[in-house]
Design an enzyme around this catalytic site. Sequence first.
Site, PDB file in Angstrom:
ATOM      1  N   ILE A 159      22.118   2.856  44.021  1.00  0.00           N
ATOM      2  CA  ILE A 159      21.404   1.643  43.806  1.00  0.00           C
ATOM      3  C   ILE A 159      21.247   1.937  42.126  1.00  0.00           C
ATOM      4  CG2 ILE A 159      20.870   0.436  45.483  1.00  0.00           C
ATOM      5  CD1 ILE A 159      18.196   2.052  45.507  1.00  0.00           C
ATOM      6  N   GLY A 165      18.945  12.341  39.270  1.00  0.00           N
ATOM      7  CA  GLY A 165      20.016  12.944  39.657  1.00  0.00           C
ATOM      8  C   GLY A 165      20.224  11.229  39.999  1.00  0.00           C
ATOM      9  N   VAL A 166      20.986  11.412  41.087  1.00  0.00           N
ATOM     10  CA  VAL A 166      22.327  10.012  41.491  1.00  0.00           C
ATOM     11  C   VAL A 166      20.785   8.899  42.997  1.00  0.00           C
ATOM     12  CG1 VAL A 166      23.714   8.548  41.639  1.00  0.00           C
ATOM     13  CG2 VAL A 166      23.363  10.532  40.824  1.00  0.00           C
ATOM     14  N   ASP A 190       7.927  10.952  32.227  1.00  0.00           N
ATOM     15  CA  ASP A 190       9.183   9.888  31.925  1.00  0.00           C
ATOM     16  C   ASP A 190       8.323   8.379  32.591  1.00  0.00           C
ATOM     17  OD1 ASP A 190      11.864   8.852  30.731  1.00  0.00           O
ATOM     18  OD2 ASP A 190      12.150   9.633  32.819  1.00  0.00           O
TER      19      ASP A 190
END
Length: 738
Positions: free
Chosen positions: A454, A460-461, A575
Amino acid sequence: MRIPEEEAAAATQMTSELAFLLAVVTSLQLHLAVDALGSASTVAMAYGTATVCGITAGNQNQRIQCYKGNEVISILPHVSFEAISGGKSFFCGLRTGGHSLHCWETNAGFSNHSFRPKRIYYSTRFPLTDLAVGDAQVCAREVGSGRGRCWRGLDKGGSLFPSPDAALEFQTITSGSGFSCGILKNNRSVWCWGSNGIGSKIQSQFRNLSMVSLVAGKSHVCGLTASGGALVCKGNNGAGQLEVPPNSAHEYSALALGASFTCGLRQKNGVVSCWGGGAEELNIQNTSNGSVSFELITAGSSMLCGLKTSNLTIMCWFKANKYSPAVLPLGMIIPGPCVQDPCSLCGVYPNSAFLCDGSGNICKSCQEELPFAVLLPKNPKSSPKKARNGLTVAFLIVGAIGGLAGACTILFCISNCLAASDHQELNINPSSGRSFSLTELAAATSNFSSENKIGAGSFGVVYKGELSDGTEVAIKRGETKSNEKQNAFSSELAALLRLNHKHLVGMVGYCPENDERLLVYEYMPNGSLHDHLHNKDYEVTVLNTWKMRIKIALDAARGIEYLHNYAVPPIIHRDIKSSNILLDRNFTAKVSDFGFSMMRHPEASTESAVGGTIGYIDPEYYVSKISTAKSDVYGLGIVLLEILTGKKAVFRDGGGEGVVTVAEFAVARIGGGEVWNVVDKRVRAAEMKEVEAVEMVACTAVQCVNLEGEERPSITDIVGNLEKALALCNSGELCDRL
Ligand SMILES: *[C@@H]1O[C@H](CO)[C@@H](O)[C@H](O)[C@H]1NC(C)=O
Ligand SMILES: *[C@@H]1O[C@H](CO)[C@@H](O)[C@H](O)[C@H]1NC(C)=O
Ligand SMILES: *[C@@H]1O[C@H](CO)[C@@H](O)[C@H](O)[C@H]1NC(C)=O
Ligand SMILES: *[C@@H]1O[C@H](CO)[C@@H](O)[C@H](O)[C@H]1NC(C)=O
Ligand SMILES: *[C@@H]1O[C@H](CO)[C@@H](O)[C@H](O)[C@H]1NC(C)=O
Ligand SMILES: *[C@@H]1O[C@H](CO)[C@@H](O)[C@H](O)[C@H]1NC(C)=O
Ligand SMILES: *[C@@H]1O[C@H](CO)[C@@H](O)[C@H](O)[C@H]1NC(C)=O
Ligand SMILES: *[C@@H]1O[C@H](CO)[C@@H](O)[C@H](O)[C@H]1NC(C)=O
Ligand SMILES: *[C@@H]1O[C@H](CO)[C@@H](O)[C@H](O)[C@H]1NC(C)=O
């Protein structure tokens, strides 16, 4: 005193948050009612004829009665008035609703045992408020536009009195002898006008001050400052009337100014104290034994009257009576206007149904003012030393936002108190997160199949997964970095797992196996703020109101506030961006992805590549390579600008030439007062009550993206501003009051 315009603002439905805010306001009782020569009240005097008038209590019609030369005079017409104010030889009354304004000459003898009324204004379309009678002028403020209107008084030979420029919008006005002053809505600075030079002199003396309340005497003016609530007086100081006792901040709840003295009502006990010439003559402290409490006070040239708290009768000190206090036989006087709308702000005055005889309620007078803190640069002295490189020009632009200064004030206490209440909802997660096996997580994500992917975070993923018990989760899988120690990762993780806050995406657990770095989070079904603002696949239907957008901004700010101020150890996110602000089923916003850069760069190591995302990176970071809490504030500022403008942090300019950052696009325009030219047109047009809220958010955003980290507000200040903005959206015309 409070005027129905504000009462009408009493919002009928309150959020619990607002109710809390109001409770705080009430308990503080920081108010400055404007009761003096030239300001609307329920007690007024025409000092030149020693006439004192009040709006009577206990009648369905709040009619006026006056006292002059040992006689009680009933004033016609016998209709309800909401405010009265007196000049030298006449006084005026504003009818309930503000649609008409009558004045009475007190010097002309009686006609049928009453003063002869003269109606000087009538309009069903433009009701008035803030009646402010000076020596020989009558001024009032149009409810809707804030425009000031003035008329010549009834004094024989009174000259025409100018109205202020119709383009100026006032928050409040007051009248002195030959001049009137008001506080401008746009920047809370003092604006004076009139037929003599006194007004312009006073205006220039107030020049740099941002005010929240103002009361005029004969040739001086006092009020509370927006930053700090200090009492300041300007104008003629011939008798020491400007010499405010030290430590005046929040000390007085009402002021009354005469020719050469200033009196204040101490908010904690309602006792009057005066300074300046003639203060001894008035002999207030001694004759009242310093123990008589008043609801309000009002002054004429050399006389003073107050409404006693004990039985709401008028007590006056005046020369004809050798300044010994006299209780006037006018019976009970209402301490504020009777209004139909519910009182929300500070509650109902005791027995007010009786005082108004069923025709409404009197709302408690409360803060004209609360301790404000201004977010504009606090210590400009310290900045020039710092290396600024090419940032100076932009800094100056950012600094030049005087036009919005008014909207940039915040309610310090309110923000603190509300923040405190919010933090009660948070708690330390007792279970330190669950440990998952790799097999379990593989099963939850169909072996990390691409259909389940998603997104990709800084770590990361990200995959969507479903645990064996049916719980939906988001699983982040980071790349392995052999040079980073597993145990460092784990100890940081332990800290993250303890974080549990309504506005942080909750961590459910992790997978400690091998070199895998798998983190399991609560699943956020409604995507990210970035998606809703910028992704064409999403409709803006949910984010199409300012209220919703401001709520999301506040949620995110609260999450960051928790990281900065309440997490142990404190966490700098590093971030902050709209794609890291996620929305749950109910569109509560939560900050995600926190703590990773901390793990990646322990001790804010210097050699690492620039962290963060283009468009959101703190400009100071490029120079110093150190992220601070103010770097997160910068990122949040960019998010606020996205929310306001609907533009991405970095976008292609309309002309197709190059890219523009949202800060470049918006900051100078907002600073130049063009907020409404940059806002996202997809949002439903701001309702009246939302206008100030949106401006406040714009102003906060601009401060957040100040190139100088030091001059950016703290996250607590931002939370306070956004809370106030949201309260404005929820609360009707509270804006005018706070
Ligand atoms: C005064 O009273 C008389 C009779 O009582 C009446 O005719 C007259 O109109 C009244 N004048 C005013 C100004 O009310
Ligand atoms: C406040 O606004 C008025 C009118 O817009 C302007 O003339 C004045 O200079 C401003 N004052 C300050 C201190 O910014
Ligand atoms: C107003 O502020 C400016 C600059 O901030 C300063 O130079 C000036 O002296 C101030 N004026 C007054 C009356 O305080
Ligand atoms: C008021 O009382 C104080 C002492 O409480 C006294 O010093 C002062 O002279 C008195 N003033 C007047 C005008 O009586
Ligand atoms: C002040 O106190 C004295 C004695 O305690 C009392 O006689 C007097 O009436 C009081 N004055 C007022 C105005 O309350
Ligand atoms: C109010 O109190 C004063 C004394 O403080 C008294 O003289 C007056 O009669 C009282 N008025 C009413 C209406 O009770
Ligand atoms: C995942 O992979 C394992 C073996 O690697 C296989 O046995 C299993 O069936 C796979 N599961 C799914 C849902 O693809
Ligand atoms: C928000 O999430 C809920 C729950 O998944 C879903 O029913 C709803 O359609 C979503 N709303 C939008 C606007 O995506
Ligand atoms: C959404 O709101 C409902 C009702 O207010 C509440 O029961 C539910 O727990 C909320 N869901 C989330 C995910 O906060």
